[in-house]
Design an enzyme around this catalytic site. Structure first.
Site, PDB file in Angstrom:
ATOM      1  N   GLU A 262       0.819  -1.206   0.000  1.00  0.00           N
ATOM      2  CA  GLU A 262       0.000   0.000   0.000  1.00  0.00           C
ATOM      3  C   GLU A 262       0.860   1.266   0.000  1.00  0.00           C
ATOM      4  OE1 GLU A 262      -2.704   2.761  -0.116  1.00  0.00           O
ATOM      5  OE2 GLU A 262      -3.290   0.646  -0.238  1.00  0.00           O
ATOM      6  N   THR A 306      -6.122   2.421  -5.431  1.00  0.00           N
ATOM      7  CA  THR A 306      -5.839   1.017  -5.152  1.00  0.00           C
ATOM      8  C   THR A 306      -6.631   0.085  -6.056  1.00  0.00           C
ATOM      9  OG1 THR A 306      -5.233   1.421  -2.841  1.00  0.00           O
ATOM     10  CG2 THR A 306      -6.018  -0.785  -3.389  1.00  0.00           C
ATOM     11  N   HIS A 423      -0.831   3.640   4.745  1.00  0.00           N
ATOM     12  CA  HIS A 423      -1.820   4.437   4.021  1.00  0.00           C
ATOM     13  C   HIS A 423      -1.915   5.823   4.652  1.00  0.00           C
ATOM     14  CE1 HIS A 423      -5.534   5.789   2.169  1.00  0.00           C
ATOM     15  NE2 HIS A 423      -5.579   4.706   1.409  1.00  0.00           N
ATOM     16  N   ASP A 482       1.232  -0.047  -5.108  1.00  0.00           N
ATOM     17  CA  ASP A 482       0.008   0.206  -5.878  1.00  0.00           C
ATOM     18  C   ASP A 482      -0.068   1.624  -6.430  1.00  0.00           C
ATOM     19  OD1 ASP A 482      -0.392   1.334  -3.349  1.00  0.00           O
ATOM     20  OD2 ASP A 482      -2.525   0.834  -3.297  1.00  0.00           O
ATOM     21  N   HIS A 483       0.398   2.603  -5.662  1.00  0.00           N
ATOM     22  CA  HIS A 483       0.362   3.997  -6.123  1.00  0.00           C
ATOM     23  C   HIS A 483       1.210   4.847  -5.178  1.00  0.00           C
ATOM     24  CE1 HIS A 483      -2.417   4.851  -2.810  1.00  0.00           C
ATOM     25  NE2 HIS A 483      -3.184   3.855  -3.228  1.00  0.00           N
TER      26      HIS A 483
END
Length: 727
Positions: A262, A306, A423, A482-483
């Site tokens: 994440e 996500t 996150h 993911d990003h």
């Protein structure tokens, strides 16, 4: 008391009094559902205020429609019909939510087969004694009206009064929407959880919103036909990259473990704070000769964040320019995704492990359409107290608590772990980390390094378990970010930590920070190393397929195998910007990959940029057509069987896996069976602070230890087929 009752009687015998009474009663019922039956994740005074406000605007608007009726009897009748209909909508959602922890969509409401499947049996089994409270007010009011203890007010409604009520309702809703957007930006555009729409805008607003989105999607789909695939197939065929013979099939037959990191960015690799490595384990993995580590790998997500990353990983199709494929289209779209491809081609079982609610990003529906056999969401874990942060179970606990499920999967398996602790805004209890944080003026930037370090520790513990349990040697482990974790605005504070100045930081620097890790770790393959080729998330599925000895030719996949000599190194961003090994193009501005702006490009470079920009735009438009028009329903690759989502029910996955293993007996290939029908949980060692408390163990909530075998997927048959080599 008698005087008060007389005043109340006089009040409800007046037109406006009866109208207000109905609104108040329905408002109270809605709040009761919010707090008793729905789990909306409300926190803080501001969110509670919005929650109390949101039923008023829509109820006033809906009930106010009856005021436009001139005849008194029919006006009262209309009010009661609207109150009954709204109560029915509320109550049916309550029943549905108890079964699925989700809200009914328009397609669910209109589709009898989906409703009957959705409620899986008698709704009476889902009823509660207190449900009478949802209907008691209407029953009492009908009795009082029939007995004429409440009399119909025969006076006409002033002509402007209904318009005034409608105007007040619209004003209240505008205020409600503004407050909701302030607390959750892009509430209606990103739409990553139906819970959020209900929490901020109410159930009626959610239903209307879903109806509008459904109508838009249906209109787009209705105009589509098989001929729309012509350009898509032409692009896919021309864009196909044949596998590298040296890499093709080197991981054939291995388990595939996907670890979704994440918000993890590439710059964290090898980075140190006060002389301490932020991610010492990932660093060692990155430099291991059994790891193919990509240093120029970029995320390509849009607003779906996500969910976009997952969609690209599983299908090699891009996300949408606005919103999320998962939430906007995922419930109904046809997918040709990794779980189904691997199951049909090589007999893989499949599972996802994620410590958040299943409805988040609409995963509980999308995964069924993708062909995932098992989904272990928050309902399978103890997520109480300090075991969870805002987006779900902490990473150390996710890996630790997933072992008893993982060991039941028939091998080979395709398993995905979605971590959440790293996150934004990166909160973490002090007991979970002692890592020194930077001291920039941005708290999120500082905290980012602490949660990344925690994730690294969780991964080290999980890898130690894989080795101790025996899974490691027969698995391929794929880790990817993911990003971005830190946004462009945060990058100005990050600049100084990267040895740059915020004064000279520009769009090129932002683009380069969209690098995320991709590591493909194959134990026993010692010819790995750092890979310099450019690529993105769209390329992961073709790469995995070829490593497993499955040719992706014939599938509609927009990515190309990263190891192929024909791999396309033009990496498209969702906003149509792109990067290549030689240059970066952002909103028409060209930079070389030293960061220098090219103000006078040569004729040759201009032609190259134009060709690449056209290709990027065409590729994204074709991908959008596949998604928006649901074009995969018109195309079935040779040897592929379309997924039937009704084959899957994630309510009793643990019990179903155990039952399948028992039926297979000596044919079972699960780790549990290979270990002599003994658990491997004892091999898992963790320093998670929450597990030091005897009251906080890894016993799963709700379904985890259920012996029910109600999962509609016949796992024993499926696994028997895979054991006999049927594809």
């Amino acid at each position: 008391m008698k005087r008060l009752l007389n005043q109340l009687k006089n009040f409800v015998n007046q037109r406006n009094g009866f109208f207000i009474l109905l609104i108040v009663l329905f408002w109270l019922k809605t709040l009761f559902a919010y707090y008793v039956d729905f789990s909306l994740g409300v926190s803080g005074i501001f969110q509670h205020f919005i929650l109390w406000l949101n039923p008023l605007a829509t109820t006033l608007l809906v009930f106010g429609l009856a005021l436009y009726i001139q005849r008194p009897f029919w006006r009262y009748f209309g009010l009661m019909i609207l109150a009954t209909a709204n109560t029915a909508l509320l109550y049916f959602n309550v029943i549905y939510y108890r079964q699925f922890t989700d809200f009914m969509t328009i397609n669910t409401i209109l589709g009898y087969s989906k409703v009957s499947e959705g409620l899986s049996g008698s709704s009476l089994a889902l009823a509660r004694p207190y449900d009478v409270l949802y209907w008691l007010d209407l029953i009492v009011l009908v009795i009082l009206l029939l007995a004429r203890l409440i009399k119909i007010d025969q006076r006409p409604v002033p002509r402007r009064f209904p318009f005034a009520i409608t105007s007040v309702a619209v004003l209240l809703f505008s205020i409600n929407l503004t407050l909701g957007e302030a607390n959750r930006p892009q509430l209606l555009t990103r739409t990553f959880d139906r819970n959020y729409i209900v929490k901020y805008l109410g159930l009626d607003a959610y239903t209307v919103y879903d109806a509008v989105k459904t109508a838009q999607n249906n209109q787009t789909r209705a105009s589509a036909n098989g001929s729309d695939l012509t350009n898509v197939l032409s692009f896919i065929n021309q864009h196909y990259a044949a596998p590298n013979p040296k890499m093709y099939g080197i991981a054939k037959g291995r388990n595939v473990i996907i670890i979704h990191l994440e918000s993890f960015q590439q710059f964290l690799i090898d980075y140190k704070v006060d002389g301490r490595e932020v991610t010492p384990f990932l660093n060692s993995l990155y430099h291991d000769d059994q790891t193919y580590a990509f240093s120029n790998f970029f995320h390509q997500v849009g607003q779906g964040k996500t969910s976009d990353a997952e969609n690209m990983l599983e299908t090699s199709v891009y996300g949408l320019p606005q919103g999320s494929v998962f939430t906007a289209l995922g419930s109904d779209n046809t997918f040709q995704a990794a779980p189904a491809i691997l199951q049909q081609k090589a007999g893989y079982s499949s599972a996802v492990f994620h410590g958040n609610v299943g409805s988040f990003w609409n995963r509980d529906n999308v995964y069924k359409n993708m062909g995932y056999q098992n989904f272990f969401d928050a309902s399978y874990f103890n997520t109480t107290g300090d075991r969870s942060e805002q987006y779900g179970l902490k990473d150390k606990l996710l890996f630790h608590d997933s072992v008893k499920y993982l060991e039941q999967l028939q091998q080979p398996f395709y398993a995905k772990f979605i971590t959440v602790t790293n996150h934004f805004p990166f909160p973490l209890d002090s007991e979970d980390t002692d890592f020194p944080l930077p001291t920039t003026d941005d708290k999120a930037v500082n905290n980012y390094f602490g949660t990344a370090h925690y994730l690294d520790q969780a991964l080290q513990e999980f890898f130690a378990y894989l080795k101790a349990s025996g899974l490691y040697d027969n698995s391929m482990i794929v880790l990817y970010g993911d990003h971005y974790g830190l946004s462009n605005s945060d990058n100005l504070s990050l600049a100084e930590l990267l040895g740059k100045s915020s004064d000279t930081w520009n769009d090129y620097d932002n683009a380069q920070l969209q690098r995320v890790p991709l590591m493909i770790h194959i134990p026993g393959q010692h010819d790995g190393g750092i890979q310099k080729q450019y690529g993105g998330e769209i390329d992961v599925l073709p790469t995995i397929e070829h490593l497993l000895g499955i040719d992706n030719k014939g599938y509609i996949q927009f990515g190309t195998d990263l190891f192929s000599p024909q791999h396309d190194q033009v990496v498209a961003f969702r906003n149509t910007n792109f990067v290549t090994p030689s240059h970066t193009v952002i909103d028409g501005t060209i930079y070389n990959n030293n960061g220098d702006e090219i103000t006078h490009p040569s004729t040759e470079l201009q032609a190259t940029i134009k060709r690449q920009q056209t290709k990027v735009q065409n590729e994204l438009q074709l991908s959008d057509a596949v998604n928006n028009k649901n074009l995969l329903r018109f195309y079935t690759p040779t040897g592929f069987k379309p997924v039937d989502p009704e084959s899957y029910n994630y309510k009793n996955d643990f019990a179903s896996l155990k039952l399948a293993g028992e039926k297979l007996g000596k044919l079972s290939t699960s780790l549990y069976a290979k270990n002599g029908d003994r658990t491997t949980s004892n091999h898992y060692k963790t320093d998670a602070a929450e597990l030091s408390d005897s009251s906080s163990d890894n016993d799963s909530a709700n379904n985890s230890d259920s012996d029910s075998n109600s999962n509609s997927m016949d796992y024993s048959s499926a696994m028997s087929s895979s054991m006999t080599g049927q594809n």
